[in-house]
Design a protein around this motif. Structure first.
Motif, mmCIF file in Angstrom:
data_model
loop_
_atom_site.group_PDB
_atom_site.id
_atom_site.type_symbol
_atom_site.label_atom_id
_atom_site.label_comp_id
_atom_site.label_asym_id
_atom_site.label_seq_id
_atom_site.Cartn_x
_atom_site.Cartn_y
_atom_site.Cartn_z
ATOM 1 N N ALA A 32 0.829 -1.203 0.000
ATOM 2 C CA ALA A 32 0.000 0.000 0.000
ATOM 3 C C ALA A 32 0.866 1.256 0.000
ATOM 4 C CB ALA A 32 -0.900 0.000 1.236
ATOM 5 N N ILE A 33 0.203 2.378 -0.243
ATOM 6 C CA ILE A 33 0.831 3.690 -0.079
ATOM 7 C C ILE A 33 -0.088 4.502 0.818
ATOM 8 C CG2 ILE A 33 1.694 5.767 -1.210
ATOM 9 C CD1 ILE A 33 2.060 4.144 -3.763
ATOM 10 N N TYR A 34 0.425 4.928 1.969
ATOM 11 C CA TYR A 34 -0.362 5.645 2.967
ATOM 12 C C TYR A 34 0.034 7.115 3.028
ATOM 13 C CZ TYR A 34 -1.721 1.099 4.886
ATOM 14 O OH TYR A 34 -2.228 -0.159 5.043
ATOM 15 N N PRO A 35 -0.934 8.020 3.208
ATOM 16 C CA PRO A 35 -0.577 9.409 3.503
ATOM 17 C C PRO A 35 0.145 9.457 4.848
ATOM 18 C CG PRO A 35 -2.906 9.207 2.939
ATOM 19 C CD PRO A 35 -2.383 7.825 3.167
ATOM 20 N N ARG A 36 1.174 10.253 4.955
ATOM 21 C CA ARG A 36 1.932 10.304 6.205
ATOM 22 C C ARG A 36 1.075 10.768 7.370
ATOM 23 N NH1 ARG A 36 7.218 14.024 6.731
ATOM 24 N NH2 ARG A 36 5.571 15.582 6.589
ATOM 25 N N ASP A 37 0.014 11.519 7.106
ATOM 26 C CA ASP A 37 -0.842 12.010 8.178
ATOM 27 C C ASP A 37 -1.566 10.896 8.910
ATOM 28 O OD1 ASP A 37 -0.078 14.563 7.767
ATOM 29 O OD2 ASP A 37 -1.882 15.203 6.722
ATOM 30 N N ARG A 38 -1.416 9.653 8.455
ATOM 31 C CA ARG A 38 -1.996 8.540 9.214
ATOM 32 C C ARG A 38 -1.157 8.194 10.424
ATOM 33 N NH1 ARG A 38 -7.035 6.152 8.729
ATOM 34 N NH2 ARG A 38 -6.501 6.938 10.769
ATOM 35 N N ARG A 39 -0.243 9.078 10.805
ATOM 36 C CA ARG A 39 0.517 8.866 12.034
ATOM 37 C C ARG A 39 -0.389 8.820 13.256
ATOM 38 N NH1 ARG A 39 4.897 13.532 11.147
ATOM 39 N NH2 ARG A 39 3.013 14.473 10.289
ATOM 40 N N ASP A 40 -1.606 9.354 13.119
ATOM 41 C CA ASP A 40 -2.541 9.315 14.245
ATOM 42 C C ASP A 40 -2.944 7.893 14.607
ATOM 43 O OD1 ASP A 40 -3.984 9.041 11.800
ATOM 44 O OD2 ASP A 40 -5.828 9.467 12.877
ATOM 45 N N VAL A 41 -2.700 6.931 13.709
ATOM 46 C CA VAL A 41 -3.076 5.548 13.977
ATOM 47 C C VAL A 41 -2.438 5.039 15.256
ATOM 48 C CG1 VAL A 41 -2.767 3.186 13.158
ATOM 49 C CG2 VAL A 41 -3.559 4.948 11.596
#
Length: 199
Positions: free
Chosen positions: A134-143
């Motif tokens: 996959a390719i994730y937006p870096r803003d998914r750091r909230d995970v």
């Protein structure tokens, strides 16, 4: 679009009885094959998620921008994914598991072109997502703030949008499903194979 990448190789391979990273694929150790795939896809930096005791990872460290160790050992690939999101220096992070050698550089290149600032792309195999290709937006750091100890499944953090039904990778394969970052609400798309709840 510049992007970072992380190779997830910290699993213990307990069922196999030996480290998957050292198995050969097309005459090359899996860790090297996967690292080269990410490099050919155009990753500006490639991170390695591995365990401290993996000797091969220590020897291969010079081939990676950094070697990441899980803050919570034995909690599955989600910890390695979030560590990559926190360490990456580009707006998107490509993720590839050590045991998915048939995912190609061309697949990542095509999926990269589908991403936008707040939209990533997750592989899909039939009715199932493949969130470790996959390719994730870096803003998914909230995970990471939402990960309870012991959670191993990445799928609940995928928020699907419309499936690009006609656009496939090379044979074997993965159909892309778009993934939006968290925005408070959850919009289910036609590609969602199950009821998806907000984390």
């Amino acid at each position: 679009m510049a992007f970072s990448a992380v190779l997830l190789a910290a699993g213990r391979s307990t069922r196999m009885g030996r480290d998957k990273a050292l198995l050969e694929f097309a005459g090359t150790p899996l860790w090297q094959h996967q690292r080269d795939t990410l490099a050919r896809a155009g990753a500006a930096e490639i991170l390695l998620s591995a365990r401290p005791e993996q000797a091969w990872a220590q020897s291969a460290a010079a081939r990676f921008a950094a070697v990441l160790h899980d803050a919570q050992p034995d909690c599955g690939p989600l910890i390695g994914l979030t560590a990559g999101l926190e360490r990456s220096t580009h707006p998107h992070l490509a993720v590839l598991a050590i045991d998915l050698p048939r995912v190609t550089a061309e697949w990542f290149t095509a999926r990269r072109d589908e991403c936008t600032a707040d939209v990533g792309v997750v592989g899909r195999r039939g009715m199932f997502f493949e969130p470790l290709a996959a390719i994730y937006p870096r803003d998914r750091r909230d995970v990471r703030r939402k990960v309870p100890r012991g959670l191993r499944d990445v799928s609940p953090f995928v928020r699907p949008g419309p499936n690009r039904a006609g656009r496939r990778g090379l044979p074997g394969t993965l159909i892309s499903a778009r993934m939006r970052r968290s925005s408070g609400g959850h919009r289910r798309g036609s590609c969602c194979p199950r009821s998806c709840s907000s984390p």
